[in-house]
Design an enzyme around this catalytic site. Sequence first.
Site, PDB file in Angstrom:
ATOM      1  N   LYS A  87     -36.530  50.666  45.792  1.00  0.00           N
ATOM      2  CA  LYS A  87     -36.069  49.375  46.361  1.00  0.00           C
ATOM      3  C   LYS A  87     -37.268  48.304  46.861  1.00  0.00           C
ATOM      4  O   LYS A  87     -37.050  47.521  46.400  1.00  0.00           O
ATOM      5  CB  LYS A  87     -35.001  49.599  47.571  1.00  0.00           C
ATOM      6  CG  LYS A  87     -34.003  50.619  47.268  1.00  0.00           C
ATOM      7  CD  LYS A  87     -32.878  50.508  48.545  1.00  0.00           C
ATOM      8  CE  LYS A  87     -33.267  51.414  49.506  1.00  0.00           C
ATOM      9  NZ  LYS A  87     -33.748  52.479  49.466  1.00  0.00           N
ATOM     10  N   ARG A 106     -26.813  49.997  55.389  1.00  0.00           N
ATOM     11  CA  ARG A 106     -27.007  51.463  55.188  1.00  0.00           C
ATOM     12  C   ARG A 106     -25.632  52.272  55.703  1.00  0.00           C
ATOM     13  O   ARG A 106     -25.613  53.500  55.486  1.00  0.00           O
ATOM     14  CB  ARG A 106     -28.120  51.897  55.836  1.00  0.00           C
ATOM     15  CG  ARG A 106     -29.348  52.248  54.805  1.00  0.00           C
ATOM     16  CD  ARG A 106     -30.434  52.744  55.961  1.00  0.00           C
ATOM     17  NE  ARG A 106     -31.570  53.571  55.206  1.00  0.00           N
ATOM     18  CZ  ARG A 106     -32.579  52.889  55.054  1.00  0.00           C
ATOM     19  NH1 ARG A 106     -32.811  51.910  55.175  1.00  0.00           N
ATOM     20  NH2 ARG A 106     -33.489  53.868  54.380  1.00  0.00           N
ATOM     21  N   ARG A 109     -45.920  59.368  48.365  1.00  0.00           N
ATOM     22  CA  ARG A 109     -46.143  58.200  49.131  1.00  0.00           C
ATOM     23  C   ARG A 109     -46.858  58.154  50.084  1.00  0.00           C
ATOM     24  O   ARG A 109     -47.548  57.440  50.543  1.00  0.00           O
ATOM     25  CB  ARG A 109     -44.745  57.542  49.373  1.00  0.00           C
ATOM     26  CG  ARG A 109     -44.018  56.826  48.548  1.00  0.00           C
ATOM     27  CD  ARG A 109     -42.883  56.000  48.996  1.00  0.00           C
ATOM     28  NE  ARG A 109     -42.117  56.359  50.138  1.00  0.00           N
ATOM     29  CZ  ARG A 109     -40.945  55.849  50.316  1.00  0.00           C
ATOM     30  NH1 ARG A 109     -40.478  55.013  49.574  1.00  0.00           N
ATOM     31  NH2 ARG A 109     -40.374  56.211  51.377  1.00  0.00           N
ATOM     32  N   ARG A 114     -46.203  57.969  53.324  1.00  0.00           N
ATOM     33  CA  ARG A 114     -45.797  57.218  54.522  1.00  0.00           C
ATOM     34  C   ARG A 114     -45.642  58.419  55.734  1.00  0.00           C
ATOM     35  O   ARG A 114     -45.351  59.441  55.407  1.00  0.00           O
ATOM     36  CB  ARG A 114     -44.710  56.520  54.394  1.00  0.00           C
ATOM     37  CG  ARG A 114     -44.523  55.379  55.181  1.00  0.00           C
ATOM     38  CD  ARG A 114     -43.231  54.561  54.272  1.00  0.00           C
ATOM     39  NE  ARG A 114     -42.318  54.930  54.749  1.00  0.00           N
ATOM     40  CZ  ARG A 114     -40.998  54.315  54.382  1.00  0.00           C
ATOM     41  NH1 ARG A 114     -40.838  53.229  53.594  1.00  0.00           N
ATOM     42  NH2 ARG A 114     -39.689  54.739  54.843  1.00  0.00           N
ATOM     43  N   ARG A 150     -33.652  62.270  55.427  1.00  0.00           N
ATOM     44  CA  ARG A 150     -33.147  60.912  55.045  1.00  0.00           C
ATOM     45  C   ARG A 150     -32.120  60.867  53.768  1.00  0.00           C
ATOM     46  O   ARG A 150     -31.373  60.189  53.570  1.00  0.00           O
ATOM     47  CB  ARG A 150     -34.509  60.200  54.766  1.00  0.00           C
ATOM     48  CG  ARG A 150     -35.256  59.551  55.952  1.00  0.00           C
ATOM     49  CD  ARG A 150     -36.412  59.183  56.213  1.00  0.00           C
ATOM     50  NE  ARG A 150     -36.619  58.433  55.030  1.00  0.00           N
ATOM     51  CZ  ARG A 150     -37.946  58.139  54.206  1.00  0.00           C
ATOM     52  NH1 ARG A 150     -38.745  59.216  54.471  1.00  0.00           N
ATOM     53  NH2 ARG A 150     -37.912  57.268  53.374  1.00  0.00           N
TER      54      ARG A 150
HETATM   55  P1  AMP Z   1     -36.624  52.268  54.726  1.00  0.00           P
HETATM   56  O1  AMP Z   1     -38.385  51.515  54.848  1.00  0.00           O
HETATM   57  O2  AMP Z   1     -35.885  51.440  54.354  1.00  0.00           O
HETATM   58  O3  AMP Z   1     -36.952  53.695  54.303  1.00  0.00           O
HETATM   59  O4  AMP Z   1     -36.548  52.820  56.380  1.00  0.00           O
HETATM   60  C1  AMP Z   1     -37.014  53.539  57.219  1.00  0.00           C
HETATM   61  C2  AMP Z   1     -36.533  54.143  58.353  1.00  0.00           C
HETATM   62  O5  AMP Z   1     -36.100  52.791  59.134  1.00  0.00           O
HETATM   63  C3  AMP Z   1     -35.165  54.640  57.889  1.00  0.00           C
HETATM   64  O6  AMP Z   1     -35.242  56.095  57.792  1.00  0.00           O
HETATM   65  C4  AMP Z   1     -34.276  54.455  59.259  1.00  0.00           C
HETATM   66  O7  AMP Z   1     -34.573  55.300  60.391  1.00  0.00           O
HETATM   67  C5  AMP Z   1     -34.668  53.365  59.559  1.00  0.00           C
HETATM   68  N1  AMP Z   1     -33.945  51.908  59.054  1.00  0.00           N
HETATM   69  C6  AMP Z   1     -34.273  51.257  57.973  1.00  0.00           C
HETATM   70  N2  AMP Z   1     -33.145  50.227  57.525  1.00  0.00           N
HETATM   71  C7  AMP Z   1     -32.071  50.605  58.444  1.00  0.00           C
HETATM   72  C8  AMP Z   1     -30.670  50.315  58.401  1.00  0.00           C
HETATM   73  N3  AMP Z   1     -30.257  49.404  57.638  1.00  0.00           N
HETATM   74  N4  AMP Z   1     -30.100  51.231  59.446  1.00  0.00           N
HETATM   75  C9  AMP Z   1     -30.568  52.030  60.296  1.00  0.00           C
HETATM   76  N5  AMP Z   1     -31.746  52.450  60.078  1.00  0.00           N
HETATM   77  C10 AMP Z   1     -32.669  51.864  59.252  1.00  0.00           C
END
Ligand code: AMP
Length: 192
Positions: free
Chosen positions: A13, A88, A127, A129, A140
């Site tokens: 994404k 989400r 990755r 991270r 996740r």
């Molecule tokens: P991402 O970079 O999108 O993979 O997000 C990393 C982490 O941020 C996720 O595993 C969640 O802990 C938090 N996070 C990101 N977006 C959301 C969301 N829309 N709702 C809740 N937690 C989020």
Amino acid sequence: MNVVLLGPPGSGKGTQADYIQRKLGLIHISTGDLFRKHLGEGTELGSLARTFMDRGELVPDQVTVDMVRERLQEDDVLRGVLLDGFPRTVAQADALADLVAERSEQVDAVVLLEVDEDVLVDRLAGRGRADDNPETVRARLEVYREQTEPLVDYYSVRGTLRRVDGVGEIDEICNRIVEVLRAIDDPSPSPC
Ligand code: AMP
């Protein structure tokens, strides 16, 4: 045009959002990036988010929606947004519908990046991270299946879901997405 990029962690994404925002002139909003920015700046929201991110869990809806609402109040979003990692949950999707309706707009398209789970695990492992260690990755993926995947039906019934094959070269996938979005932006039928 307001677009949501939907897909499991590791579906690409963020990478695709970077490409597409340049091609279509949309503003890329990643809730993960926003949380990481808060974390880097040492804000209260950042330290709250960290406790969830470290476990691979979702930050509570209210906190996330408030952050997105604030971001959507900035001037640069008038041309449309490309949301990556939000919504989400169904509650977040409902909140997003309200937020765009307040501006007499709608969610025009939800692009689902489809990638097989073994490909996802390989990608996430590469990755590096902080929240990409095997345990968090597993959490996740599970959280995605339980809380985010219901959005596939949610947007299907609303007619906004577009499925895109998320496997291939970055350019190739980007072209598939752009094609889908251009068709929505200019729905005039092609001549017979
Ligand atoms: P991402 O970079 O999108 O993979 O997000 C990393 C982490 O941020 C996720 O595993 C969640 O802990 C938090 N996070 C990101 N977006 C959301 C969301 N829309 N709702 C809740 N937690 C989020």
